[in-house]
Scaffold this active site. Structure first.
Site, PDB file in Angstrom:
ATOM      1  N   TYR A 198     -14.560 -11.554   0.835  1.00 16.53           N
ATOM      2  CA  TYR A 198     -15.320 -10.343   0.466  1.00 16.53           C
ATOM      3  C   TYR A 198     -16.554 -10.699  -0.359  1.00 16.53           C
ATOM      4  O   TYR A 198     -17.611 -10.103  -0.206  1.00 16.53           O
ATOM      5  CB  TYR A 198     -14.424  -9.369  -0.314  1.00 16.53           C
ATOM      6  CG  TYR A 198     -13.338  -8.772   0.562  1.00 16.53           C
ATOM      7  CD1 TYR A 198     -13.604  -7.686   1.378  1.00 16.53           C
ATOM      8  CD2 TYR A 198     -12.051  -9.326   0.603  1.00 16.53           C
ATOM      9  CE1 TYR A 198     -12.629  -7.146   2.205  1.00 16.53           C
ATOM     10  CE2 TYR A 198     -11.064  -8.797   1.421  1.00 16.53           C
ATOM     11  CZ  TYR A 198     -11.364  -7.707   2.217  1.00 16.53           C
ATOM     12  OH  TYR A 198     -10.410  -7.179   3.038  1.00 16.53           O
ATOM     13  N   ARG A 230       0.817  -1.223   0.000  1.00 14.59           N
ATOM     14  CA  ARG A 230       0.000   0.000   0.000  1.00 14.59           C
ATOM     15  C   ARG A 230       0.849   1.271   0.000  1.00 14.59           C
ATOM     16  O   ARG A 230       0.510   2.256   0.650  1.00 14.59           O
ATOM     17  CB  ARG A 230      -0.940   0.021   1.207  1.00 14.59           C
ATOM     18  CG  ARG A 230      -2.085  -0.943   1.122  1.00 14.59           C
ATOM     19  CD  ARG A 230      -3.136  -0.434   0.124  1.00 14.59           C
ATOM     20  NE  ARG A 230      -4.336  -1.225   0.171  1.00 14.59           N
ATOM     21  CZ  ARG A 230      -5.398  -0.913   0.923  1.00 14.59           C
ATOM     22  NH1 ARG A 230      -5.414   0.157   1.645  1.00 14.59           N
ATOM     23  NH2 ARG A 230      -6.450  -1.694   0.909  1.00 14.59           N
TER      24      ARG A 230
HETATM   25  O1  CP3 Z   1       0.006   0.625  -3.228  1.00 14.82           O
HETATM   26  C1  CP3 Z   1      -0.417  -0.540  -3.362  1.00 14.82           C
HETATM   27  O2  CP3 Z   1      -0.181  -1.443  -2.525  1.00 14.82           O
HETATM   28  C2  CP3 Z   1      -1.143  -0.937  -4.634  1.00 14.82           C
HETATM   29  C3  CP3 Z   1      -2.572  -0.873  -4.635  1.00 14.82           C
HETATM   30  C4  CP3 Z   1      -3.432  -1.760  -3.761  1.00 14.82           C
HETATM   31  C5  CP3 Z   1      -4.668  -1.322  -3.229  1.00 14.82           C
HETATM   32  N1  CP3 Z   1      -5.307  -2.371  -2.643  1.00 14.82           N
HETATM   33  C6  CP3 Z   1      -5.192   0.051  -3.345  1.00 14.82           C
HETATM   34  C7  CP3 Z   1      -6.296   0.503  -2.473  1.00 14.82           C
HETATM   35  C8  CP3 Z   1      -3.293  -3.104  -3.403  1.00 14.82           C
HETATM   36  C9  CP3 Z   1      -2.134  -4.046  -3.652  1.00 14.82           C
HETATM   37  C10 CP3 Z   1      -4.486  -3.483  -2.709  1.00 14.82           C
HETATM   38  C11 CP3 Z   1      -4.747  -4.851  -2.221  1.00 14.82           C
HETATM   39  C12 CP3 Z   1      -5.945  -5.084  -1.408  1.00 14.82           C
HETATM   40  N2  CP3 Z   1      -7.206  -4.567  -1.578  1.00 14.82           N
HETATM   41  C13 CP3 Z   1      -5.991  -6.021  -0.346  1.00 14.82           C
HETATM   42  C14 CP3 Z   1      -4.859  -6.896   0.122  1.00 14.82           C
HETATM   43  C15 CP3 Z   1      -3.852  -6.146   0.914  1.00 14.82           C
HETATM   44  C16 CP3 Z   1      -4.330  -5.710   2.273  1.00 14.82           C
HETATM   45  O3  CP3 Z   1      -4.312  -4.509   2.512  1.00 14.82           O
HETATM   46  O4  CP3 Z   1      -4.644  -6.587   3.081  1.00 14.82           O
HETATM   47  C17 CP3 Z   1      -7.294  -5.997   0.177  1.00 14.82           C
HETATM   48  C18 CP3 Z   1      -7.829  -6.801   1.343  1.00 14.82           C
HETATM   49  C19 CP3 Z   1      -8.052  -5.087  -0.621  1.00 14.82           C
HETATM   50  C20 CP3 Z   1      -9.505  -4.767  -0.502  1.00 14.82           C
HETATM   51  C21 CP3 Z   1      -9.732  -3.347  -0.131  1.00 14.82           C
HETATM   52  N3  CP3 Z   1      -9.468  -2.287  -0.963  1.00 14.82           N
HETATM   53  C22 CP3 Z   1     -10.246  -2.858   1.078  1.00 14.82           C
HETATM   54  C23 CP3 Z   1     -10.661  -3.713   2.264  1.00 14.82           C
HETATM   55  C24 CP3 Z   1     -10.294  -1.473   0.957  1.00 14.82           C
HETATM   56  C25 CP3 Z   1     -10.880  -0.515   1.960  1.00 14.82           C
HETATM   57  C26 CP3 Z   1      -9.944  -0.205   3.072  1.00 14.82           C
HETATM   58  C27 CP3 Z   1      -9.212   1.055   2.792  1.00 14.82           C
HETATM   59  O5  CP3 Z   1      -8.000   1.111   3.099  1.00 14.82           O
HETATM   60  O6  CP3 Z   1      -9.854   1.999   2.294  1.00 14.82           O
HETATM   61  C28 CP3 Z   1      -9.766  -1.110  -0.302  1.00 14.82           C
HETATM   62  C29 CP3 Z   1      -9.597   0.249  -0.854  1.00 14.82           C
HETATM   63  C30 CP3 Z   1      -8.251   0.623  -1.384  1.00 14.82           C
HETATM   64  N4  CP3 Z   1      -7.424  -0.190  -2.108  1.00 14.82           N
HETATM   65  C31 CP3 Z   1      -7.649   1.911  -1.271  1.00 14.82           C
HETATM   66  C32 CP3 Z   1      -6.434   1.847  -1.949  1.00 14.82           C
HETATM   67  C33 CP3 Z   1      -5.436   2.957  -2.158  1.00 14.82           C
HETATM   68  C34 CP3 Z   1      -8.263   3.130  -0.600  1.00 14.82           C
HETATM   69  C35 CP3 Z   1      -9.262   3.711  -1.535  1.00 14.82           C
HETATM   70  C36 CP3 Z   1      -9.420   5.207  -1.411  1.00 14.82           C
HETATM   71  O7  CP3 Z   1      -8.672   5.948  -2.061  1.00 14.82           O
HETATM   72  O8  CP3 Z   1     -10.337   5.614  -0.685  1.00 14.82           O
END
Ligand code: CP3
Length: 356
Positions: A149, A23
């Site tokens: 999910y 992330r």
């Molecule tokens: O920088 C990176 O790592 C690349 C991009 C990336 C994102 N999600 C962007 C993101 C990657 C590799 C992921 C993987 C992901 N997504 C996982 C596995 C890794 C982990 O964190 O456990 C999971 C479980 C998800 C599912 C997901 N996506 C959730 C549960 C959420 C909401 C929680 C949150 O932090 O908002 C997301 C949203 C998400 N994915 C955001 C980003 C940058 C935030 C979105 C925003 O801009 O509001």
């Protein structure tokens, strides 16, 4: 010379450990928030190759990580299979939960992902822009984590629905159960999704098994290890030169079986994994990636420095990629990431290698 990340994964001598952060692109960066606002929504950003490529590169420009990770999400796979997926601000993902045979029938995988072309286009653009000494990591969620999910319909605390489905499937007559077929569909879809990323220029792929740790034994073997082993086996036939990193978060001791049985090239460790154990048990089997607690990066200062040096000291004697134990937190001050980058970049492996 080959990029540091690829040399470290292959167990070749390295001048210092490579690093990147899960992330590493995201809301803690003001330049991310600006592009996210322009795009209108998180999913729009994921499907906008120009902006998604820019967001992928933002942390590399600022901090010089050794690897970029594609900006996308693990939930684009259920979306492409026909499930509705929305991201509500402050709430996380919301899906129309699938918890029976009829739900599964609403999904379809036709063997390729037309609708994910913008994601593969992002990979192409990033690879064309990235310096040759940096690598691009593609990724997918593991079938189990994506299924949590899909079945729960959101982020979960208890995982009650998906666990009951999985346990029922384990004892289903003839092995036939909708949940087992959902996992099979996700295995096929994940192989295709990762291969398309490799085709577009991803040089490493990571499988995020964020929720593998909630599975009891022996369900962990059935729903985390087995599907992952099938994906790694098929992917390696197609892309033998592309290393695979597995991240079985919360697996604990079972990370050793996970590595042996899936044949991943590297294993991501969460912050609870003792570095001494990882060095003794995991490093002889695969490269280890991890595992600074993300809250130490939020806090910064002496606590972060000491923990980082302890991890480097414990793991730099073997195949190692420095990372966090989970993703960067939104509250993280970017200056702390800059300091962390300086510590890792300043680490010199030479004395350790000479002593061995
Ligand atoms: O920088 C990176 O790592 C690349 C991009 C990336 C994102 N999600 C962007 C993101 C990657 C590799 C992921 C993987 C992901 N997504 C996982 C596995 C890794 C982990 O964190 O456990 C999971 C479980 C998800 C599912 C997901 N996506 C959730 C549960 C959420 C909401 C929680 C949150 O932090 O908002 C997301 C949203 C998400 N994915 C955001 C980003 C940058 C935030 C979105 C925003 O801009 O509001």
């Amino acid at each position: 010379m080959r990029p540091l990340m690829l040399r470290a994964l292959a167990g070749e001598p390295v001048e210092r450990p490579p690093f990147w952060l899960m992330r590493q692109a995201g809301r803690y960066l003001p330049e991310y928030r600006a592009l996210r606002t322009e795009a209108g929504s998180f999913l729009n950003l994921c499907f906008d190759p120009a902006r998604a490529a820019e967001v992928t590169l933002q942390p590399i420009r600022r901090f010089g990580m050794d690897a970029a990770i594609l900006f996308s999400d693990i939930l684009v796979v259920p979306l492409a299979l026909g499930q509705s997926v929305r991201f509500e601000s402050g709430e996380g993902p919301v899906l129309d939960a699938i918890d029976d045979e009829a739900g599964l029938r609403r999904l379809e995988f036709v063997g390729s992902f037309e609708s994910l072309r913008p994601v593969y286009e992002t990979v192409r653009r990033v690879r064309a822009t990235l310096e040759p000494d940096k690598v691009l990591i593609g990724f997918a969620g593991s079938p189990w984590t994506v299924a949590t999910y899909m079945v729960e319909g959101s982020t979960s605390k208890q995982f009650s629905r998906v666990k009951r489905a999985a346990f029922a499937a384990e004892t289903a007559r003839g092995g036939d159960h909708w949940f087992a077929r959902l996992i099979d569909m996700l295995v096929e879809a994940t192989i295709v999704h990762l291969s398309a990323q490799a085709e577009a220029g991803a040089q490493i792929v990571q499988l995020f098994d964020t929720w593998s740790g909630v599975l009891p034994d022996p369900s962990f073997a059935r729903w985390s290890i087995e599907p992952t082993a099938r994906i790694v086996g098929e992917f390696k036939k197609l892309w033998p030169g592309v290393p695979v990193i597995g991240f079985p978060r919360g697996a604990g001791l079972r990370a050793a079986d996970y590595v042996r049985e899936t044949a991943v090239d590297a294993v991501g460790c969460d912050s609870a994994v003792p570095c001494s154990w990882a060095a003794r048990v995991l490093q002889p089997l695969a490269a280890v990636q991890g595992n600074l607690d993300p809250q130490l990066l939020v806090l910064g200062g002496v606590a972060m420095r000491e923990a980082t040096l302890r991890i480097l000291g414990a793991l730099c004697g073997g195949k190692f990629i420095f990372n966090l134990g989970h993703g960067v937190e939104q509250e993280t001050p970017p200056e702390h990431v800059a300091e962390l980058a300086a510590i890792v970049r300043g680490w010199n492996n030479a004395p350790i290698q000479a002593a061995r």
